[in-house]
Write a protein that holds these residues in place. Structure first.
Motif, PDB file in Angstrom:
ATOM      1  N   THR A 152       0.828  -1.210   0.000  1.00 28.04           N
ATOM      2  CA  THR A 152       0.000   0.000   0.000  1.00 28.04           C
ATOM      3  C   THR A 152       0.859   1.255   0.000  1.00 28.04           C
ATOM      4  O   THR A 152       0.584   2.221  -0.720  1.00 28.04           O
ATOM      5  CB  THR A 152      -0.916   0.013   1.247  1.00 28.04           C
ATOM      6  N   PHE A 153       1.915   1.250   0.816  1.00 26.18           N
ATOM      7  CA  PHE A 153       2.785   2.424   0.883  1.00 26.18           C
ATOM      8  C   PHE A 153       3.370   2.751  -0.492  1.00 26.18           C
ATOM      9  O   PHE A 153       3.348   3.909  -0.933  1.00 26.18           O
ATOM     10  CB  PHE A 153       3.923   2.193   1.892  1.00 26.18           C
ATOM     11  N   PHE A 154       3.899   1.736  -1.183  1.00 28.40           N
ATOM     12  CA  PHE A 154       4.536   1.998  -2.481  1.00 28.40           C
ATOM     13  C   PHE A 154       3.502   2.324  -3.560  1.00 28.40           C
ATOM     14  O   PHE A 154       3.793   3.056  -4.505  1.00 28.40           O
ATOM     15  CB  PHE A 154       5.470   0.846  -2.876  1.00 28.40           C
ATOM     16  N   GLU A 155       2.274   1.820  -3.391  1.00 28.65           N
ATOM     17  CA  GLU A 155       1.185   2.199  -4.304  1.00 28.65           C
ATOM     18  C   GLU A 155       0.857   3.681  -4.134  1.00 28.65           C
ATOM     19  O   GLU A 155       0.515   4.370  -5.108  1.00 28.65           O
ATOM     20  CB  GLU A 155      -0.045   1.333  -3.971  1.00 28.65           C
ATOM     21  N   THR A 156       0.970   4.177  -2.914  1.00 28.24           N
ATOM     22  CA  THR A 156       0.613   5.573  -2.614  1.00 28.24           C
ATOM     23  C   THR A 156       1.717   6.537  -3.010  1.00 28.24           C
ATOM     24  O   THR A 156       1.469   7.612  -3.561  1.00 28.24           O
ATOM     25  CB  THR A 156       0.337   5.715  -1.095  1.00 28.24           C
ATOM     26  N   ILE A 157       2.978   6.154  -2.742  1.00 28.08           N
ATOM     27  CA  ILE A 157       4.081   7.085  -2.984  1.00 28.08           C
ATOM     28  C   ILE A 157       4.381   7.212  -4.482  1.00 28.08           C
ATOM     29  O   ILE A 157       4.827   8.274  -4.936  1.00 28.08           O
ATOM     30  CB  ILE A 157       5.337   6.651  -2.180  1.00 28.08           C
ATOM     31  N   ALA A 158       4.119   6.156  -5.244  1.00 31.43           N
ATOM     32  CA  ALA A 158       4.337   6.199  -6.697  1.00 31.43           C
ATOM     33  C   ALA A 158       3.092   5.624  -7.366  1.00 31.43           C
ATOM     34  O   ALA A 158       3.084   4.495  -7.847  1.00 31.43           O
ATOM     35  CB  ALA A 158       5.581   5.394  -7.077  1.00 31.43           C
ATOM     36  N   PRO A 159       2.007   6.404  -7.392  1.00 26.22           N
ATOM     37  CA  PRO A 159       0.714   5.882  -7.877  1.00 26.22           C
ATOM     38  C   PRO A 159       0.660   5.730  -9.398  1.00 26.22           C
ATOM     39  O   PRO A 159       1.438   6.351 -10.115  1.00 26.22           O
ATOM     40  CB  PRO A 159      -0.280   6.946  -7.414  1.00 26.22           C
ATOM     41  N   GLU A 160      -0.257   4.892  -9.821  1.00 31.09           N
ATOM     42  CA  GLU A 160      -0.549   4.789 -11.259  1.00 31.09           C
ATOM     43  C   GLU A 160      -1.434   5.967 -11.637  1.00 31.09           C
ATOM     44  O   GLU A 160      -2.642   5.926 -11.462  1.00 31.09           O
ATOM     45  CB  GLU A 160      -1.281   3.479 -11.559  1.00 31.09           C
ATOM     46  N   ASP A 161      -0.797   7.015 -12.123  1.00 33.17           N
ATOM     47  CA  ASP A 161      -1.531   8.246 -12.419  1.00 33.17           C
ATOM     48  C   ASP A 161      -0.831   8.883 -13.604  1.00 33.17           C
ATOM     49  O   ASP A 161       0.151   9.610 -13.454  1.00 33.17           O
ATOM     50  CB  ASP A 161      -1.499   9.140 -11.178  1.00 33.17           C
ATOM     51  N   SER A 162      -1.348   8.592 -14.795  1.00 35.20           N
ATOM     52  CA  SER A 162      -0.612   8.941 -16.019  1.00 35.20           C
ATOM     53  C   SER A 162      -0.384  10.444 -16.148  1.00 35.20           C
ATOM     54  O   SER A 162       0.528  10.879 -16.841  1.00 35.20           O
ATOM     55  CB  SER A 162      -1.340   8.387 -17.239  1.00 35.20           C
ATOM     56  N   LYS A 163      -1.191  11.261 -15.459  1.00 37.52           N
ATOM     57  CA  LYS A 163      -0.993  12.709 -15.548  1.00 37.52           C
ATOM     58  C   LYS A 163       0.353  13.135 -14.955  1.00 37.52           C
ATOM     59  O   LYS A 163       0.884  14.178 -15.297  1.00 37.52           O
ATOM     60  CB  LYS A 163      -2.121  13.446 -14.822  1.00 37.52           C
TER      61      LYS A 163
END
Lengths: 139, 139, 139
Positions: free
Chosen positions: C65-76
């Motif tokens: 969860t931490f790594f999902e939050t710090i480097a999210p899948e957010d193409s913008k």
């Protein structure tokens, strides 16, 4: 080529950086290795190893603040809560920092830069007795 | 089993990633080691080493942006301000990234994957002459 | 002093941590090295190596969860988008985590602490066949 192994015990008092390079250098000098490779290995998942600036203590303060902010003690964020509010943040910090360091040995000393010190970063609130393995290989 | 030590000088121009794998490979080839272990050690606390994708330069741009965002130049955040607004962020980046890398040598070459390149990550704005120690051990 | 090299193949299913310490220990036992140094090297820029707590699986969930939050899948956020929304976050995670680990060998075993396990951290959504190089040096 020879090898040497040593177990270093580091007593921590609370969260924060503890200088351990002095103890490592003392042991290194006794090994009589001129050229080689030193591996420093932390046997814990809630403390880390770090090479950082050894001059201005404010750098250590800012580093501690940074890691407090990036992985805060906030139980609402974590599923793993059984070992206290500082345990899961400790594991996250350990993932972001280093468990092990490899340092070349030249002329019998660690080939560190002028401003590099070696630290153990304690991530738990309570004092701990930490184990750091030193492995040395060389001539 | 033999050892070799070498000091690599890398001139940086500004913040950002500098490819250093080519220079390392050149030195490695001269050492005539078929199987072994290469240690790459950065003698600074405001520059780092990084193994990253060597194909699309956009990856380097995004990495630089990420580290600019996570440890911004914002003097209100830091106690350590005497060496300029980019110095404390540089130390934080150095803590999050690597000071040293260990790379196995197989068939005389670094056992890197197809898409892996080796970079020095300069964290300061001004150009610097960086020192990288190479230690090689093998047959 | 002897050396050994080995290529480990790890099949991943999706993002997340895969325990690989068991496979490494099996190979290590066959090498008959009592004292030495083991280097574990991941040949990818979208998967990492990690030493972490091997007890409560909630720790792994919180790390993911931490790594999902710090480097999210957010193409913008990213310029590099050609290899899918999970690729650039994968490279950032790989920069924050480890590509290589060095572990001292004592009495024929990795000198890990009681709670330390060794994991491959898959950063891509799709299953991948990952290559991990093991290099062992010792007596």
């Amino acid at each position: 080529m020879r090898q040497a192994l040593h177990l270093l015990h580091i007593q921590t008092k609370a969260k924060g950086l503890v200088e351990i390079g002095g103890k490592i250098s003392l042991w290194l000098r006794e090994q009589n290795i001129s050229t080689g490779l030193l591996t420093i290995f932390c046997r814990h998942t809630s403390a880390s190893l770090l090479i950082q600036e050894n001059a201005d203590p404010d750098v250590r303060t800012d580093l501690e603040t940074f890691f407090e902010t990036i992985a805060p003690e906030d139980s609402k964020r974590y599923v793993h809560r059984t070992e206290g509010p500082d345990d899961m943040p400790a594991h996250i910090r350990a993932a972001l920092l280093q468990t092990q360091l490899a340092v070349p040995i030249a002329l019998g000393r660690m080939a560190l830069g002028t401003w590099q010190g070696i630290y153990l970063f304690e991530h738990r609130r309570a004092p701990h007795r930490r184990e750091v393995v030193l492995h040395l290989l060389g001539d």
